[in-house]
Design a protein around this motif. Structure first.
Motif, mmCIF file in Angstrom:
data_model
loop_
_atom_site.group_PDB
_atom_site.id
_atom_site.type_symbol
_atom_site.label_atom_id
_atom_site.label_comp_id
_atom_site.label_asym_id
_atom_site.label_seq_id
_atom_site.Cartn_x
_atom_site.Cartn_y
_atom_site.Cartn_z
ATOM 1 N N LEU A 97 11.758 21.480 -1.087
ATOM 2 C CA LEU A 97 12.636 20.465 -1.668
ATOM 3 C C LEU A 97 14.101 20.806 -1.453
ATOM 4 N N PHE A 98 14.412 22.089 -1.564
ATOM 5 C CA PHE A 98 15.818 22.471 -1.468
ATOM 6 C C PHE A 98 16.298 22.534 -0.031
ATOM 7 N N ALA A 125 8.331 19.338 -9.380
ATOM 8 C CA ALA A 125 8.808 20.543 -8.694
ATOM 9 C C ALA A 125 9.382 21.545 -9.700
ATOM 10 N N ASP A 126 9.937 21.013 -10.822
ATOM 11 C CA ASP A 126 10.461 21.897 -11.859
ATOM 12 C C ASP A 126 9.344 22.615 -12.607
ATOM 13 N N LYS A 166 9.540 24.387 -4.189
ATOM 14 C CA LYS A 166 10.979 24.443 -4.368
ATOM 15 C C LYS A 166 11.709 24.685 -3.046
#
Lengths: 156, 314
Positions: free
Chosen positions: A97-98, A82-83, A94
């Motif tokens: 995920l967040f 994801a980074d 992102k």
């Protein structure tokens, strides 16, 4: 455990066999019937010994699995991917995920085809189950405030 | 009857809170806990009742928590997802509430292969975040996992259980911004406080705290850093090898190893860590892991001036 696919017709079983075989080859699919691969950087969270769907457990140390220390923690893989801007750009990871908590596995869907479940609207394309399940605090408070709580939790 | 816990009130009002751990006995004899309960009676606000730590067979946390409550201490019921399905979790939560327990700590649980029953089935019907979400729903909506109301008839209003929800966090071991994502999810799920694994590495703790700050977690959740006074080098090494998720830097190990009095050195080191953390960060309290060494707790609290004033004078 009883595999639900044996309650289905022949065509369903054939298509499911193809889906399961290919996904098992590529992602180590466990046929949970609610595929969240799109929300988890294309890493299957069911391959975790504890089936963690919302981040690593407390035993994951230095990117290694608690149970099998020579194996990489799947959540390290998910977070690292994801980074990566290239992966993130393609999947729009992102945000998911967040902001999103994955509900627990709905066991009435285990052993069925995730693709068929998307078409029959049992799950949405991101893998979120449509059956009743608890929701995050803020969403729940909004539902209570708008008096939609009964409607939301009604399984029909 | 439907009131919140003292721990919850303390955390909300910003008072400094101390929690500690108590491991249930294996033999069906609760009087073995009495000496530990005595040590905890002054200064400790709530006691975590462990739910089979390291997947090793013990008395159930619910049964022990009821006893601890009867002895006049406030219990924090640990619930792991390792051994219970969605139905069993909720059944135990309702039973605990009926017995006056108001704090629940939602954990995923150590894997079964760490304990004495590696042949047992690991259930893991949900993870800790989902468990927090479930208890939050029981609290704010009075509805079970499936959405059915907590009521015995259709006419009855759903019963909203006033839980104080806790969770666990590991500040070391992985990248701080990755860990912060997990904590953020727990915060969104509805957790009130987080107890961390024992802290030995202040640098790692600082990085983790900064990462949480960036995500704005501190406004939503109270954090209680974990403190473990090591009794000896042997005990510390055993824990590093056999208990998952504990990070001890080499300089801490050598400090204990080279000390003439390892017990005293362990306490001194913990007091230093506690003082540094308390001065530097806006924490809500401490979570103590004295293991079976509960006599250190009153002493540590006295040394840090965290003992209630009236008892300090006596």
């Amino acid at each position: 455990m009883y595999n639900r696919v044996w309650t289905k017709g022949r065509l369903y079983r054939l298509l499911f066999a193809i889906e399961e075989w290919s996904k098992k080859r590529v992602f180590g699919c466990h046929s949970c019937g609610q595929c969240v691969l799109r929300s988890t950087s294309m890493v299957c969270p069911q391959t975790c010994p504890k089936q963690m769907r919302n981040g690593p457990c407390g035993g994951s140390m230095f990117g290694k699995c608690e149970v099998f220390p020579d194996k990489e923690c799947i959540w390290t893989k998910i977070n690292e991917r994801a980074d990566n801007p290239a992966v993130d750009g393609t999947l729009g990871m992102k945000d998911k995920l967040f902001n999103k908590i994955q509900p627990a596995v709905d066991w009435s869907l285990v052993g069925t085809s995730a693709v068929a479940n998307i078409f029959s609207k049992k799950i949405d394309p991101n893998g979120a189950i449509q059956s009743p399940h608890p929701v995050p605090k803020k969403v729940l408070n909004d539902l209570i405030a708008s008096d939609r709580i009964v409607e939301h939790f009604d399984p029909s | 009857m439907n009131d919140t816990s003292t721990l919850y009130k303390k955390l909300q009002s910003g008072e400094f809170a101390i929690t500690a751990e108590l491991s249930p006995p294996k033999a069906p004899d609760l009087s073995r806990l009495d000496k530990h309960i005595e040590n905890y009676k002054v200064g400790v606000d709530a006691v975590n009742i462990l739910d089979m730590p390291s997947a090793t067979l013990r008395m159930s946390s619910l049964g022990t928590a009821i006893y601890v409550k009867q002895q006049g201490l406030e219990p924090v019921l640990q619930m792991t997802c390792r051994d219970r399905s969605k139905l069993a979790q909720q059944a135990d939560i309702i039973a605990a509430y009926a017995h006056g327990i108001r704090n629940v700590l939602c954990l995923t649980g150590d894997y079964v292969t760490f304990g004495d029953h590696p042949m047992s089935k690991p259930v893991f019907d949900m993870d800790s975040t989902n468990l927090i979400m479930m208890v939050n729903q029981l609290r704010s909506a009075g509805r079970a996992y499936s959405g059915t109301p907590i009521a015995d008839s259709a006419k009855e209003e759903p019963f909203k259980m006033q839980w104080c929800i806790g969770g666990a966090a590991n500040p070391a071991g992985n990248k701080p911004h990755h860990l912060a994502r997990t904590i953020n999810r727990k915060a969104e799920a509805g957790v009130d406080f987080l107890q961390t694994q024992p802290i030995f590495d202040l640098e790692a703790f600082d990085q983790w705290w900064t990462a949480l700050d960036k995500q704005g977690v501190h406004d939503k959740v109270k954090i209680l850093p974990g403190i473990l006074p090591p009794r000896s080098l042997r005990g510390l090494s055993f824990m590093v090898e056999h208990v998952p998720g504990i990070w001890v830097p080499p300089k801490v190990i050598s400090r204990i190893e080279n000390a003439s009095d390892q017990k005293e050195e362990g306490i001194q080191m913990c007091l230093e860590i506690m003082q540094t953390i308390k001065q530097k960060y806006p924490i809500a309290g401490f979570h103590l892991y004295p293991l079976a060494w509960t006599e250190t707790v009153p002493r540590m609290l006295k040394d840090l001036n965290l003992f209630p004033a009236a008892d300090n004078a006596a």
